[in-house]
Structures are given as structure tokens and as C-alpha cells.
Design a protein around this motif. Structure first.
Motif, short mmCIF file in Angstrom:
data_model
loop_
_atom_site.label_atom_id
_atom_site.label_comp_id
_atom_site.label_asym_id
_atom_site.label_seq_id
_atom_site.Cartn_x
_atom_site.Cartn_y
_atom_site.Cartn_z
N TYR A 127 0.82 -1.21 0.00
CA TYR A 127 0.00 0.00 0.00
C TYR A 127 0.86 1.27 0.00
O TYR A 127 0.38 2.34 0.34
CB TYR A 127 -0.94 0.01 1.20
N CYS A 129 -10.25 -0.29 1.88
CA CYS A 129 -9.70 -0.86 3.11
C CYS A 129 -9.64 0.14 4.25
O CYS A 129 -9.51 -0.25 5.40
CB CYS A 129 -8.31 -1.44 2.86
N MET A 139 0.95 -5.77 11.14
CA MET A 139 0.46 -5.92 9.76
C MET A 139 1.53 -6.51 8.86
O MET A 139 1.24 -7.31 7.96
CB MET A 139 0.00 -4.57 9.24
N VAL A 160 1.06 -7.56 5.12
CA VAL A 160 0.57 -6.29 4.57
C VAL A 160 1.64 -5.22 4.79
O VAL A 160 2.04 -4.96 5.93
CB VAL A 160 -0.75 -5.84 5.24
N SER A 214 2.71 -1.33 4.52
CA SER A 214 2.30 0.07 4.38
C SER A 214 3.50 0.95 4.73
O SER A 214 4.56 0.45 5.09
CB SER A 214 1.12 0.38 5.30
N ASP A 243 -7.52 -8.84 -2.02
CA ASP A 243 -6.48 -8.10 -1.29
C ASP A 243 -7.10 -7.27 -0.17
O ASP A 243 -6.58 -7.20 0.95
CB ASP A 243 -5.72 -7.16 -2.23
N THR A 268 -6.57 -7.64 3.84
CA THR A 268 -6.05 -6.50 4.61
C THR A 268 -6.93 -6.21 5.81
O THR A 268 -6.44 -5.99 6.93
CB THR A 268 -5.95 -5.27 3.71
#
Length: 328
Positions: free
Chosen positions: A35, A226, A288, A293, A295, A313, A317
Motif C-alpha cells: 500500500y 480498506c 500488519m 501487509v 504500508s 487483497d 487486509t
């Protein structure tokens, strides 16, 4: 190459057909839903087949030290897309772009006054005033206290360097009125918002142009599932999940740009953003990452979705967020 809060795991982009061009593969073989997206530009993912083919066809050499035809074609496309742009200069970074535009503004070139050394001042910092984002009274005060001396207002129309802070209703329009009344310029730093909030950037999205265009909705992707509330069959987003698991949390999105804070909010400027629980964010980020995931590793950076992200996805998430938020 870049690092993600681990000592031994070096990351690189390793693309396969199966990862839909939106995942990172780690040195140990683990894969992460991304992300960050090059901090925004990866609108259609990292390795779209058509884009790669076009790049391969275009690369006839490295650098020639002189403009090529395609640079002019690209400049014409930018001018066509963004309502206020009449001329383009390509640079290597957002920092360089801001430095160039401030030099141009201070020089008088924008108003056809041409000093001997355009824009070069020893006391550049001393002569730069600041005001909190979304604070019209503070901006008006700067103009009133410095009549005829302010060359421009420069800002991110949607703040991405404090996660994600949108403008209050009419904030940008009032800035536009103030610069017109005071003979100054309004400069948008659209390094993050350009071509992402809409094809014409934030100025088109919010209708803040010299032609006073009306606002148009973003055209190229739907809301960022998300981060926000309920979106069809995706269930609760991260904000709702955070609240149901007992956390103070607030945030939002425009198109594919999003962000949230571990504080009750609302967040209208950087002082508000600093109230966020950064220690909790660090635990959330690490959790995460353990759930696959990836970020931005800072509480004060925006996130981005792309057209390559799938509904699966998003579901993964949100599920990961619920698991992590239940633990921290």
C-alpha cells in the motif's frame, strides 16, 4: 532497495503474473500486499505488461543531455490534463520542483520583473512564513501583517506528509480569493495528489483553477475500500474495525489516497496529527507486516491503493487489521 523495520530482510520488487503487480517479495520468500505504491505513482501497479512493453520500446539509450520528442509529447499531455498549466519543466524530485517554483515566485519572473539573480536570497528561511493547514484566520493574519510583501502561498492541497488531511470545506477556495485580493500566487504541491485524486489533480478535483471550473469527481478508481467504512461485501473497514476493538482512531480517503490516526480526531492540521499514538502505530505496523501487509513505516505518511489491488487483497487486509488491532 529499501528496508522495512527488520535487520535481515532486504526487499526488492519481484513480479510474477500471479501477484497482479501489487505485491512485494522479500528475500526470505515472503510476499506482502503493498500500500505504498512508490508513494503514489504506481496507479496501475508496479509491472503492468503494456507499460513494460512501452518502456522497452521507448528505451533507445540512456541520457542524451538534450530534450527528445517524447518529452515534448509528455509535456503537452500534462498541459492538456491540468487546467492551470501552460508550461512544463521536468525535474527529478518533488523537492526540486518546490525549490524551482519558489525561486520563480520570489524572482518576479512570474510577474515579468527580471532581477539580476532571479530568486536567490540569503535569508530564504527568514522570509518564509508558516500558517497551520485549514486555518483561514492564520493565513489572513499573515497577509494583513505583511501587506504587499507576500509572493505566494504554497501547500499540499491534501496533506500527504502528515498521513492524510483533507481541506475543510471552502478552505482552498478562500486561499484562492486571498491571493487574488493580494496580488500573490497560489501554488499546489501535487507530488502526491497529481493524477491521483483526478486526472487533473487536486485542482481539478476541488475546482480550484484560474478558470474557476466546477468540481468533478475522480474518474479512474473507486473509493479506497480498506480504510473507510462499509463497502459492499467487504464488510467493516479499518476505521470501524479499530473502533470495535476499542481503539481511538480516525481517518479518511479521496480516491486511492488514504490515511488514519490513532486518536479520536478530528485531524485538521499537523498539530492535530501529532496527537496520534505513534507507539501504537508502530505496533500496528509491525503486526500488519507479520500478516503480509506492507504500508508506509511512518505514522505521518499517506497510503495508496492501485487498480491492481483486488477485492481479495482488500478482504485480506481488513482481516489482518482486525487480528492485529485485537492484540495491540
Amino acid at each position: 532497495m529499501f528496508w522495512v523495520n527488520r535487520i535481515d530482510d532486504e526487499f526488492w520488487y519481484a513480479w510474477t503474473e500471479s501477484d497482479a503487480w501489487r505485491a512485494l517479495t522479500c528475500g526470505d520468500g515472503n510476499q506482502y500486499i503493498d500500500y505504498v505504491g512508490l508513494w503514489g505513482p504506481a496507479i496501475i501497479g508496479h509491472a503492468d505488461d503494456e507499460v513494460l512493453a512501452a518502456l522497452a520500446e521507448t528505451m533507445k539509450g540512456t541520457s542524451f543531455g538534450a530534450p527528445r520528442l517524447l518529452e515534448n509529447v509528455l509535456a503537452e499531455m500534462v498541459i492538456s490534463a491540468v487546467p492551470s498549466i501552460e508550461m512544463v519543466r521536468f525535474v527529478n524530485s518533488g523537492t526540486e520542483a518546490c525549490m524551482d517554483v519558489l525561486r520563480l515566485t520570489r524572482s518576479g519572473v512570474a510577474t515579468l520583473g527580471l532581477p539580476d539573480s532571479p530568486g536567490v536570497r540569503k535569508a530564504a528561511t527568514f522570509e518564509t512564513l508558516t500558517a497551520p493547514y485549514n486555518d483561514i484566520e492564520a493565513v489572513e493574519s499573515r497577509f494583513n501583517s505583511n501587506k504587499g510583501e507576500l509572493a505566494a502561498i504554497i501547500l499540499e492541497p491534501v496533506v500527504g506528509n502528515s498521513v492524510f488531511i483533507p481541506p475543510k470545506p471552502d478552505f482552498l477556495e478562500v486561499l484562492r480569493r486571498l491571493i487574488k485580493e493580494n496580488g500573490a500566487l497560489l501554488i499546489f504541491d501535487e507530488v502526491m495528489t497529481g493524477f491521483r485524486l483526478s486526472y487533473g489533480g487536486a485542482q481539478e478535483y476541488f475546482g480550484i483553477t484560474r478558470f474557476n471550473n466546477t468540481r468533478e469527481d475522480s474518474w479512474w478508481w473507486s473509493a479506497c475500500w480498506c480504510i473507510w467504512r462499509e463497502e459492499g461485501d467487504h464488510g467493516n473497514g479499518i476505521l470501524d474495525t479499530g473502533k470495535t476493538t476499542g481503539h481511538a482512531i480516525c481517518g479518511g480517503h479521496i480516491s486511492g489516497m488514504f490515511g488514519f490516526f490513532f486518536t479520536e480526531g478530528p485531524v485538521h492540521n499537523f498539530d492535530d496529527a501529532k496527537k496520534s499514538d505513534t507507539a501504537k502505530f508502530a505496533r500496528f505496523y509491525r503486526g500488519m507486516l507479520e500478516e503480509g501487509v506492507y504500508s508506509a513505516p511512518s505514522q505521518f505518511e499517506a497510503g495508496f491503493t492501485s487498480l491492481a489491488h483486488s477485492s481479495e487483497d482488500i478482504r485480506k487486509t481488513i482481516a489482518a487489521a482486525e487480528k492485529v488491532l485485537s492484540k495491540i
